[in-house]
Write a protein that holds these residues in place. Structure first.
Motif, PDB file in Angstrom:
ATOM      1  N   GLY A  69      11.190 -10.701 -16.369  1.00 37.11           N
ATOM      2  CA  GLY A  69      12.079  -9.633 -15.920  1.00 37.11           C
ATOM      3  C   GLY A  69      13.151  -9.377 -16.948  1.00 37.11           C
ATOM      4  O   GLY A  69      13.653 -10.305 -17.577  1.00 37.11           O
ATOM      5  N   LEU A  70      13.476  -8.114 -17.144  1.00 41.64           N
ATOM      6  CA  LEU A  70      14.468  -7.783 -18.159  1.00 41.64           C
ATOM      7  C   LEU A  70      15.641  -7.038 -17.531  1.00 41.64           C
ATOM      8  O   LEU A  70      15.967  -5.922 -17.904  1.00 41.64           O
ATOM      9  CB  LEU A  70      13.827  -6.946 -19.278  1.00 41.64           C
ATOM     10  CG  LEU A  70      12.873  -7.733 -20.176  1.00 41.64           C
ATOM     11  CD1 LEU A  70      12.204  -6.820 -21.179  1.00 41.64           C
ATOM     12  CD2 LEU A  70      13.611  -8.837 -20.907  1.00 41.64           C
ATOM     13  N   SER A  71      16.248  -7.665 -16.571  1.00 45.77           N
ATOM     14  CA  SER A  71      17.451  -7.086 -15.989  1.00 45.77           C
ATOM     15  C   SER A  71      18.589  -7.212 -16.995  1.00 45.77           C
ATOM     16  O   SER A  71      18.491  -7.939 -17.989  1.00 45.77           O
ATOM     17  CB  SER A  71      17.822  -7.808 -14.698  1.00 45.77           C
ATOM     18  OG  SER A  71      18.184  -9.140 -14.994  1.00 45.77           O
ATOM     19  N   VAL A  94       7.923 -13.183 -23.102  1.00 50.71           N
ATOM     20  CA  VAL A  94       8.612 -12.254 -22.209  1.00 50.71           C
ATOM     21  C   VAL A  94       7.583 -11.653 -21.260  1.00 50.71           C
ATOM     22  O   VAL A  94       6.507 -11.229 -21.677  1.00 50.71           O
ATOM     23  CB  VAL A  94       9.306 -11.118 -22.991  1.00 50.71           C
ATOM     24  CG1 VAL A  94       9.906 -10.104 -22.031  1.00 50.71           C
ATOM     25  CG2 VAL A  94      10.368 -11.670 -23.917  1.00 50.71           C
ATOM     26  N   TYR A  95       7.930 -11.645 -19.968  1.00 49.65           N
ATOM     27  CA  TYR A  95       7.056 -11.039 -18.958  1.00 49.65           C
ATOM     28  C   TYR A  95       7.877  -9.999 -18.210  1.00 49.65           C
ATOM     29  O   TYR A  95       8.929 -10.303 -17.668  1.00 49.65           O
ATOM     30  CB  TYR A  95       6.555 -12.107 -17.986  1.00 49.65           C
ATOM     31  CG  TYR A  95       5.805 -11.572 -16.788  1.00 49.65           C
ATOM     32  CD1 TYR A  95       4.443 -11.290 -16.879  1.00 49.65           C
ATOM     33  CD2 TYR A  95       6.455 -11.320 -15.593  1.00 49.65           C
ATOM     34  CE1 TYR A  95       3.761 -10.797 -15.787  1.00 49.65           C
ATOM     35  CE2 TYR A  95       5.764 -10.826 -14.497  1.00 49.65           C
ATOM     36  CZ  TYR A  95       4.425 -10.568 -14.607  1.00 49.65           C
ATOM     37  OH  TYR A  95       3.751 -10.068 -13.526  1.00 49.65           O
ATOM     38  N   ASP A  96       7.421  -8.783 -18.223  1.00 53.51           N
ATOM     39  CA  ASP A  96       8.213  -7.730 -17.577  1.00 53.51           C
ATOM     40  C   ASP A  96       7.343  -6.735 -16.833  1.00 53.51           C
ATOM     41  O   ASP A  96       7.650  -5.548 -16.787  1.00 53.51           O
ATOM     42  CB  ASP A  96       9.071  -6.996 -18.609  1.00 53.51           C
ATOM     43  CG  ASP A  96      10.132  -6.150 -17.931  1.00 53.51           C
ATOM     44  OD1 ASP A  96      10.608  -6.550 -16.855  1.00 53.51           O
ATOM     45  OD2 ASP A  96      10.472  -5.085 -18.459  1.00 53.51           O
ATOM     46  N   ASN A  97       6.237  -7.200 -16.290  1.00 50.03           N
ATOM     47  CA  ASN A  97       5.386  -6.295 -15.516  1.00 50.03           C
ATOM     48  C   ASN A  97       5.968  -6.060 -14.139  1.00 50.03           C
ATOM     49  O   ASN A  97       6.450  -6.985 -13.493  1.00 50.03           O
ATOM     50  CB  ASN A  97       3.984  -6.890 -15.374  1.00 50.03           C
ATOM     51  CG  ASN A  97       3.173  -6.677 -16.627  1.00 50.03           C
ATOM     52  OD1 ASN A  97       3.718  -6.335 -17.663  1.00 50.03           O
ATOM     53  ND2 ASN A  97       1.886  -6.885 -16.531  1.00 50.03           N
ATOM     54  N   GLN A  98       5.905  -4.848 -13.690  1.00 52.33           N
ATOM     55  CA  GLN A  98       6.378  -4.530 -12.354  1.00 52.33           C
ATOM     56  C   GLN A  98       5.245  -4.790 -11.359  1.00 52.33           C
ATOM     57  O   GLN A  98       4.070  -4.618 -11.696  1.00 52.33           O
ATOM     58  CB  GLN A  98       6.795  -3.064 -12.278  1.00 52.33           C
ATOM     59  CG  GLN A  98       7.972  -2.732 -13.170  1.00 52.33           C
ATOM     60  CD  GLN A  98       9.235  -3.450 -12.745  1.00 52.33           C
ATOM     61  OE1 GLN A  98       9.488  -3.593 -11.559  1.00 52.33           O
ATOM     62  NE2 GLN A  98      10.019  -3.918 -13.703  1.00 52.33           N
ATOM     63  N   PRO A  99       5.590  -5.165 -10.136  1.00 49.95           N
ATOM     64  CA  PRO A  99       4.554  -5.354  -9.118  1.00 49.95           C
ATOM     65  C   PRO A  99       3.781  -4.059  -8.903  1.00 49.95           C
ATOM     66  O   PRO A  99       4.360  -2.977  -8.870  1.00 49.95           O
ATOM     67  CB  PRO A  99       5.354  -5.728  -7.878  1.00 49.95           C
ATOM     68  CG  PRO A  99       6.651  -6.231  -8.383  1.00 49.95           C
ATOM     69  CD  PRO A  99       6.927  -5.485  -9.647  1.00 49.95           C
TER      70      PRO A  99
ATOM     71  N   ILE B  17      13.808 -18.238 -17.605  1.00 47.75           N
ATOM     72  CA  ILE B  17      14.848 -17.412 -16.985  1.00 47.75           C
ATOM     73  C   ILE B  17      14.131 -16.352 -16.147  1.00 47.75           C
ATOM     74  O   ILE B  17      13.330 -15.588 -16.673  1.00 47.75           O
ATOM     75  CB  ILE B  17      15.716 -16.716 -18.041  1.00 47.75           C
ATOM     76  CG1 ILE B  17      16.439 -17.738 -18.906  1.00 47.75           C
ATOM     77  CG2 ILE B  17      16.720 -15.779 -17.364  1.00 47.75           C
ATOM     78  CD1 ILE B  17      17.228 -17.121 -20.048  1.00 47.75           C
ATOM     79  N   ILE B  18      14.406 -16.333 -14.862  1.00 49.26           N
ATOM     80  CA  ILE B  18      13.717 -15.394 -13.987  1.00 49.26           C
ATOM     81  C   ILE B  18      14.693 -14.333 -13.462  1.00 49.26           C
ATOM     82  O   ILE B  18      15.621 -14.637 -12.715  1.00 49.26           O
ATOM     83  CB  ILE B  18      13.036 -16.119 -12.806  1.00 49.26           C
ATOM     84  CG1 ILE B  18      11.918 -17.012 -13.366  1.00 49.26           C
ATOM     85  CG2 ILE B  18      12.471 -15.125 -11.798  1.00 49.26           C
ATOM     86  CD1 ILE B  18      11.155 -17.789 -12.333  1.00 49.26           C
ATOM     87  N   GLY B  19      14.480 -13.127 -13.897  1.00 53.17           N
ATOM     88  CA  GLY B  19      15.270 -11.991 -13.421  1.00 53.17           C
ATOM     89  C   GLY B  19      14.343 -10.896 -12.935  1.00 53.17           C
ATOM     90  O   GLY B  19      14.597  -9.715 -13.127  1.00 53.17           O
ATOM     91  N   SER B  20      13.276 -11.318 -12.324  1.00 52.37           N
ATOM     92  CA  SER B  20      12.261 -10.382 -11.840  1.00 52.37           C
ATOM     93  C   SER B  20      12.853  -9.482 -10.752  1.00 52.37           C
ATOM     94  O   SER B  20      13.878  -9.806 -10.163  1.00 52.37           O
ATOM     95  CB  SER B  20      11.071 -11.143 -11.258  1.00 52.37           C
ATOM     96  OG  SER B  20      10.638 -12.130 -12.150  1.00 52.37           O
ATOM     97  N   PRO B  21      12.168  -8.362 -10.470  1.00 54.18           N
ATOM     98  CA  PRO B  21      12.588  -7.553  -9.322  1.00 54.18           C
ATOM     99  C   PRO B  21      12.635  -8.414  -8.061  1.00 54.18           C
ATOM    100  O   PRO B  21      11.866  -9.371  -7.928  1.00 54.18           O
ATOM    101  CB  PRO B  21      11.491  -6.486  -9.227  1.00 54.18           C
ATOM    102  CG  PRO B  21      10.950  -6.392 -10.598  1.00 54.18           C
ATOM    103  CD  PRO B  21      11.029  -7.775 -11.176  1.00 54.18           C
TER     104      PRO B  21
END
Lengths: 144, 71
Positions: A69-71, A94-99, B17-21
């Motif tokens: 997530g890239l908040s 880096v993992y930034d896939n949306q559900p 680091i987890i900042g997932s939705p």
């Protein structure tokens, strides 16, 4: 893939645009200075996040880490870690896939599966049988 | 990287680091902890008091050896 600096991190388009814009506005500054200025935004939040990260007892700053997530907070914390510990701290993924599943369906499914999983974990570990039953009942009541 | 689990299989990876939705955050935390990774995650962990309480109890009972931190 090993990433040592923010510049190499191939951040999101938003982050890259911010860096480029700040560099353009302050052409006299180096890009590193612009990045440092970016990282100083909301210093209090960064300090809090840094303190929280330092609390992690078994994960020293030298450890390789990844980001999911890239908040904004995640990017700031990651930038802080890389800038302060660039020689020791390695961002390896880096993992930034949306559900992809509709959020409501996914959330209910995940809630149910996690509730059952956690309840079973509790049941295995807790010696107080009645407390375990009570916890499971609470979870079931919540889901229904 | 298409699957979160692929991230956890990276060599030498020790913490995440987890900042997932929000709808995926708790799932990622659980998966990472079960994979033996240390976790730093953003608040809120969940929107459910019961789920948060269950996870906190599980962690306090050391069901997951790795450490975790909220912030």
């Amino acid at each position: 893939m090993e990433i040592d600096t923010l510049e190499d991190a191939a951040w999101t388009r938003e982050h890259q645009e911010i860096v480029v814009r700040m560099s353009a506005e302050k052409a006299a500054q180096t890009k590193e200075q612009a990045i440092q200025e970016l990282l100083q935004i909301d210093v209090a939040a960064i300090v809090r996040a840094s303190e929280q990260a330092c609390v992690v007892p078994a994960a020293p700053p030298k450890a390789a880490f990844a980001v999911a997530g890239l908040s904004t907070t995640t990017k700031r914390l990651t930038g802080l870690l890389l800038s302060n510990h660039s020689a020791d701290c390695r961002l390896v993924g880096v993992y930034d896939n949306q559900p992809t599943v509709p959020e409501y369906v996914r959330h209910r499914y995940v809630s149910l599966s996690l509730s059952l999983s956690l309840s079973l974990s509790l049941a295995r570990s807790m010696r107080n049988f009645m407390l375990t039953i009570s916890t499971i009942a609470l979870v079931i009541k919540f889901l229904l | 990287m298409t699957e979160f689990r692929q991230l956890l299989e990276l060599p030498d990876l020790e913490w995440v680091i987890i900042g997932s939705p929000q709808e995926a955050r708790l799932e990622h935390v659980i998966i990472a902890l079960e994979a033996g990774k240390h976790v730093y995650t953003e608040l809120p962990l969940t929107t459910s008091y019961v789920l948060s309480l269950s996870l906190s109890l599980s962690l306090s009972l050391s069901l997951f050896p790795p450490s975790w931190s909220l912030g």
